[in-house]
Design an enzyme around this catalytic site. Structure first.
Site, mmCIF file in Angstrom:
data_model
loop_
_atom_site.group_PDB
_atom_site.id
_atom_site.type_symbol
_atom_site.label_atom_id
_atom_site.label_comp_id
_atom_site.label_asym_id
_atom_site.label_seq_id
_atom_site.Cartn_x
_atom_site.Cartn_y
_atom_site.Cartn_z
ATOM 1 N N LYS A 1 1.316 -12.305 8.341
ATOM 2 C CA LYS A 1 0.147 -11.534 7.640
ATOM 3 C C LYS A 1 -0.401 -12.470 6.450
ATOM 4 O O LYS A 1 0.276 -12.735 5.488
ATOM 5 C CB LYS A 1 0.946 -10.203 7.112
ATOM 6 C CG LYS A 1 -0.383 -9.504 6.421
ATOM 7 C CD LYS A 1 0.183 -8.131 5.690
ATOM 8 C CE LYS A 1 -0.817 -7.704 4.830
ATOM 9 N NZ LYS A 1 -0.465 -6.237 4.062
ATOM 10 N N TYR B 1 4.650 -12.318 5.396
ATOM 11 C CA TYR B 1 3.760 -11.805 4.705
ATOM 12 C C TYR B 1 3.514 -12.556 3.337
ATOM 13 O O TYR B 1 4.281 -12.538 2.497
ATOM 14 C CB TYR B 1 4.280 -10.312 4.455
ATOM 15 C CG TYR B 1 3.286 -9.618 3.458
ATOM 16 C CD1 TYR B 1 2.009 -9.957 3.277
ATOM 17 C CD2 TYR B 1 3.580 -8.560 2.966
ATOM 18 C CE1 TYR B 1 0.945 -9.273 2.529
ATOM 19 C CE2 TYR B 1 2.653 -7.679 2.098
ATOM 20 C CZ TYR B 1 1.451 -8.207 1.908
ATOM 21 O OH TYR B 1 0.600 -7.345 1.175
ATOM 22 N N VAL C 1 -3.975 -6.340 8.787
ATOM 23 C CA VAL C 1 -3.233 -5.222 8.500
ATOM 24 C C VAL C 1 -3.965 -4.813 7.320
ATOM 25 O O VAL C 1 -4.330 -5.451 6.348
ATOM 26 C CB VAL C 1 -1.840 -5.664 7.866
ATOM 27 C CG1 VAL C 1 -1.172 -4.511 7.387
ATOM 28 C CG2 VAL C 1 -1.221 -6.525 8.850
ATOM 29 N N THR D 1 0.885 -1.256 -0.109
ATOM 30 C CA THR D 1 -0.044 0.100 0.031
ATOM 31 C C THR D 1 0.855 1.186 0.029
ATOM 32 O O THR D 1 0.400 2.501 -0.493
ATOM 33 C CB THR D 1 -1.011 0.050 1.141
ATOM 34 O OG1 THR D 1 -1.546 -1.187 1.279
ATOM 35 C CG2 THR D 1 -1.916 1.084 1.270
#
Length: 295
Positions: free
Chosen positions: A166, A138, A206, A50
């Protein structure tokens, strides 16, 4: 069940990186960070997907991390993205973040070169050996090209400072396997799946939509923690259309930056090859923000 990354339970926000004329806009960034701190966000995650990490320079990447840590000044956790498809580069970024005062490191699975499962294991083991920071695996195969299989994550859970996952595979089966077999703190990596993931035992999210409505995401996490499924469902369905549009209208972070611009909280500027929403997509986003009561 107690988990080793419990300090990161709740809402982590995958921060956008505000830009102006092709450079990081630190004045706007400070305002966005203060907005999150005041909302009670548990952890900030700069320079992830992001935050446009693939298109920031390495110098910008490191400066953004240091800026977020300095601005937060201990008022919430900071878990920056420091991953790479080069293990040596991931180590370098992670050690830089550690020197800057980060609280943990968000490590995207090595992308494009498609390691074997043993390659994933060795990559994360090396990171855990080189840095004392808690490491967050992640896993987002839709972007990286390959899944870190649950069996590999279960092996990695034996390494003490690998503390979090994540989980962004979109698979509740995969999340179930990891939660059942480890004491890792699992954080949802898909906004619309926060409720079902927390029902399985994930400890938070998240979040991309948290850039806009952090208090509402916090309320969802709190309701799940309290076992109030009716309240959690209410939060989920309120957030659902907004989550869908933030991640469905176009590639992240294009829609969330457009939304932040519409709300007067960002320029909306992106770094190529990311490009703005098309007019019809922007109209749909405006409709969604209006229905939510934000416009």
């Amino acid at each position: 069940m107690s988990t080793r990354g419990e300090a990161f339970a709740g809402l982590s926000v995958a921060l956008i990186t505000p830009l102006r004329d092709g450079r990081v806009d630190y004045e706007t960034f400070k305002q966005q960070i203060e907005f999150q701190v005041e909302a009670g966000t548990r952890c900030l995650c700069p320079v992830g997907t992001t935050g446009e990490s693939p298109t920031l320079s390495h110098d910008e990447h490191e400066r953004v991390i240091a800026f977020v840590v300095e601005t937060v000044a201990g008022r919430c956790k900071v878990m920056p993205g420091t991953g790479s498809n080069s293990t040596a580069e991931a180590v370098r970024l992670t050690l830089s973040a550690e020197r800057a005062g980060a609280d943990a490191a968000l490590q995207v699975a090595p992308y494009y070169n498609k390691p074997t499962q043993q390659g994933f294991f060795e990559h994360y083991r090396r990171l855990a050996e080189e840095s004392s920071l808690p490491q967050c695996i992640y896993n987002i195969p839709g972007r990286t090209g390959k899944n870190i299989e649950p069996e590999t994550i279960i092996r990695l859970a034996e390494i003490p400072n690998i503390a979090l996952v994540k989980e962004a595979t979109g698979s509740l089966d995969q999340a179930s396997q990891i939660i059942a077999a480890t004491d890792l703190t699992v954080l949802c990596g898909d906004d619309s799946l926060t409720l079902p993931m927390m029902a399985l035992g994930a400890r938070g999210v998240v979040s991309v939509v948290g850039n806009i409505v952090p208090r509402d995401v916090i309320a969802l996490c709190a309701a799940m923690d309290a076992g109030d499924l009716a309240a959690a469902r209410s939060c989920h369905f309120k957030l659902f259309a907004l989550c869908r549009d933030m991640l469905g209208l176009s590639t992240n972070p294009i829609p969330v930056k457009a939304a932040m611009q519409l709300l007067g909280r960002d320029t909306g500027e992106l770094l190529l090859p990311m490009t703005p929403l098309e007019p019809e997509q922007l109209a749909m986003l405006k409709k969604s923000l209006t229905a939510y009561g934000l416009l």
